[in-house]
Scaffold this active site. Structure first.
Site, PDB file in Angstrom:
ATOM      1  N   SER A  92      40.627  89.186  -1.396  1.00  0.00           N
ATOM      2  CA  SER A  92      39.825  88.289  -0.271  1.00  0.00           C
ATOM      3  C   SER A  92      39.237  88.997   0.768  1.00  0.00           C
ATOM      4  O   SER A  92      39.749  89.896   1.145  1.00  0.00           O
ATOM      5  CB  SER A  92      41.272  87.460   0.412  1.00  0.00           C
ATOM      6  OG  SER A  92      40.834  86.698   1.527  1.00  0.00           O
ATOM      7  N   PHE A  99      39.436  98.001   1.330  1.00  0.00           N
ATOM      8  CA  PHE A  99      39.860  98.926   2.295  1.00  0.00           C
ATOM      9  C   PHE A  99      41.319  99.135   1.901  1.00  0.00           C
ATOM     10  O   PHE A  99      41.622 100.249   1.894  1.00  0.00           O
ATOM     11  CB  PHE A  99      39.525  98.453   3.717  1.00  0.00           C
ATOM     12  CG  PHE A  99      40.501  98.850   4.970  1.00  0.00           C
ATOM     13  CD1 PHE A  99      40.766 100.249   4.906  1.00  0.00           C
ATOM     14  CD2 PHE A  99      41.366  97.940   5.847  1.00  0.00           C
ATOM     15  CE1 PHE A  99      41.400 100.729   5.912  1.00  0.00           C
ATOM     16  CE2 PHE A  99      41.917  98.502   6.689  1.00  0.00           C
ATOM     17  CZ  PHE A  99      42.252  99.829   6.871  1.00  0.00           C
ATOM     18  N   GLY A 145      34.295  94.592  -1.380  1.00  0.00           N
ATOM     19  CA  GLY A 145      34.734  95.990  -1.690  1.00  0.00           C
ATOM     20  C   GLY A 145      33.730  97.011  -2.113  1.00  0.00           C
ATOM     21  O   GLY A 145      32.577  96.518  -2.503  1.00  0.00           O
ATOM     22  N   ARG A 176      34.819  93.749  12.414  1.00  0.00           N
ATOM     23  CA  ARG A 176      36.274  93.929  12.969  1.00  0.00           C
ATOM     24  C   ARG A 176      36.086  94.641  14.168  1.00  0.00           C
ATOM     25  O   ARG A 176      35.356  95.624  14.223  1.00  0.00           O
ATOM     26  CB  ARG A 176      37.124  94.237  12.089  1.00  0.00           C
ATOM     27  CG  ARG A 176      37.282  93.413  10.929  1.00  0.00           C
ATOM     28  CD  ARG A 176      38.449  93.826   9.903  1.00  0.00           C
ATOM     29  NE  ARG A 176      38.100  94.469   8.424  1.00  0.00           N
ATOM     30  CZ  ARG A 176      38.972  94.245   7.499  1.00  0.00           C
ATOM     31  NH1 ARG A 176      40.358  93.876   7.695  1.00  0.00           N
ATOM     32  NH2 ARG A 176      38.575  94.815   6.281  1.00  0.00           N
ATOM     33  N   TYR A 189      40.231  80.721   5.751  1.00  0.00           N
ATOM     34  CA  TYR A 189      41.052  82.044   5.401  1.00  0.00           C
ATOM     35  C   TYR A 189      42.498  81.513   5.754  1.00  0.00           C
ATOM     36  O   TYR A 189      43.329  81.778   4.841  1.00  0.00           O
ATOM     37  CB  TYR A 189      40.474  82.946   6.400  1.00  0.00           C
ATOM     38  CG  TYR A 189      41.320  84.323   6.235  1.00  0.00           C
ATOM     39  CD1 TYR A 189      41.063  85.175   5.082  1.00  0.00           C
ATOM     40  CD2 TYR A 189      42.017  85.003   7.337  1.00  0.00           C
ATOM     41  CE1 TYR A 189      41.711  86.154   4.961  1.00  0.00           C
ATOM     42  CE2 TYR A 189      42.821  86.093   7.092  1.00  0.00           C
ATOM     43  CZ  TYR A 189      42.712  86.886   6.013  1.00  0.00           C
ATOM     44  OH  TYR A 189      43.128  88.094   5.816  1.00  0.00           O
ATOM     45  N   ASN A 198      35.552  91.849  -7.575  1.00  0.00           N
ATOM     46  CA  ASN A 198      34.028  91.335  -7.956  1.00  0.00           C
ATOM     47  C   ASN A 198      33.282  92.157  -6.869  1.00  0.00           C
ATOM     48  O   ASN A 198      32.042  91.798  -7.085  1.00  0.00           O
ATOM     49  CB  ASN A 198      33.979  89.949  -7.803  1.00  0.00           C
ATOM     50  CG  ASN A 198      34.239  89.307  -6.193  1.00  0.00           C
ATOM     51  OD1 ASN A 198      34.572  90.321  -5.570  1.00  0.00           O
ATOM     52  ND2 ASN A 198      34.097  88.155  -6.001  1.00  0.00           N
TER      53      ASN A 198
END
Ligand code: NAD
Ligand code: UDP
Length: 318
Positions: free
Chosen positions: A71, A7, A32, A182, A141, A28
């Protein structure tokens, strides 16, 4: 750039190309998508390479700048493979830093407001050390990002690498994934489908939402600064909403018939979050310029088109 297909990364690639840079994205494609490159695919100054940043980065090119964004960022994504998330954040930071050390590049780290954990100080200043659980569901995270910050500052101290560390607060905009879990994507998709809006807990927890174009402007200013700041810099929108207020705002902006329902609050969900951006204002002359309603309308329009296209595709499948 690592994480260019995500994003934020895809917006940053677009902006850097617009500013005249040549850009190489290493990704990778874990969270995404290649479709995020739609507007820049075919640009002769853009290259996309498939690479997992857990492994050493060995590219025969010289980079003036490195942006480390790889990440997963949404809680369901980063919690689906906690050890993988830690490896990406720690080994990914090391591998990106090694590139910067070898090439003498300036390097940017996409850190996060999650380094403040469930903050006991409000709003959060960069000087606050945070309140992070070392073994809860968010730790892979939070601790991965904290360790990455340490690596960045030690590479600066030990090897003189020119580092820029941004602590990014919740950001939204087109190209978020509709199913990333989210709050912004969930609420908009639920509202557009007139489905129940799922507020976790009583909705009194707060977040502050920054539009993606404003955030990218902050990245560019931080990387353009002649001298590196002594520490990390918060980037985010200081306008704070409770999650319940935000749900009502999304319903109003979409004109949806959705009802609000309450579900269990996730473990260690931060109760309050708002950036103190005095440092960014003073050092970068930066503050968000897109009002939340304006950014939301653009994001809603993006999701609306995406859902309509998906609907057409699913209707055409026998
Ligand atoms: P995203 O999930 O859309 O993008 C992350 C990208 O990293 C994806 O393209 C993914 O495929 C790639 N990636 C993940 N693991 C990788 C690996 N091992 N090797 C190579 N590529 C890998 O997330 P985003 O919202 O664009 O976030 C980008 C960065 O900004 C992340 O580092 C995130 O932690 C940070 N951040 C984002 C927010 C936000 O609100 N969006 C807030 C704070 C920090
Ligand atoms: N949230 C919610 N409903 C949803 C998704 C999220 O109430 O469908 C809440 C979540 O519990 C948190 C806030 O919204 O309090 C922001 O969640 P998100 O996952 O977007 O980001 P983060 O918690 O990492 O800030």
């Amino acid at each position: 750039m690592t994480g260019g297909a995500g994003f934020l990364g895809s917006h940053l690639c677009e902006r850097l190309l617009k500013d005249g840079y040549s850009v190489v994205s290493l990704d990778n494609f874990h969270t995404g998508r290649r479709s995020n490159f739609k507007s820049i695919r075919g640009n002769p100054r853009f290259v996309s390479m498939e690479h997992d940043v857990v492994h050493a980065i060995d590219i025969d090119l010289r980079f003036d700048q490195v942006y480390n964004l790889a990440s997963p960022a949404s809680p369901p994504h980063y919690q689906s493979d906690p050890v993988g998330t830690l490896k990406t954040n720690v080994f990914g930071a090391l591998n990106a830093l090694e590139v910067a050390r070898r090439h003498g590049s300036r390097i940017f780290q996409a850190s996060t407001s999650e380094v403040y954990g469930d903050p006991l100080v409000h709003p959060q200043k960069e000087s606050y050390f945070g309140n992070v659980n070392a073994f809860g569901p968010r730790s892979c995270y939070d601790e991965g990002k904290r360790c990455a910050e340490t690596l960045f500052f030690e590479y600066s101290h030990m090897h003189g690498v020119d580092i820029r560390v941004a602590r990014i607060f919740n950001t939204y905009g087109p190209r978020m994934q509709p199913d990333d879990g989210r709050v912004v994507s969930n609420f908009i998709v639920q509202a557009l489908n007139n489905k129940d809006i799922t507020v976790y807990g009583d909705g009194s927890q707060t977040r502050s939402f920054c539009y993606v174009d404003d955030l990218v402007e902050g990245f560019i200013r931080l990387m353009s600064l002649g001298e590196a700041p002594a520490g990390p810099v918060n980037l985010g929108n200081p306008q704070e909403f409770t999650v319940l207020e935000f749900a009502k705002l999304v319903i109003a902006c979409t004109g949806s018939r959705s009802r609000i329902v309450h579900k269990g609050l996730p473990v260690d969900d931060p109760k309050q979050r708002r950036p103190d951006i005095s440092l960014a204002r003073a050092m970068l002359g930066w503050q968000p310029s897109v009002p939340v309603v304006e950014g939301l309308v653009k994001t809603i329009s993006y999701f609306d088109q995406l859902l309509r296209a998906k609907h057409v595709v699913s209707q055409s499948v026998p």
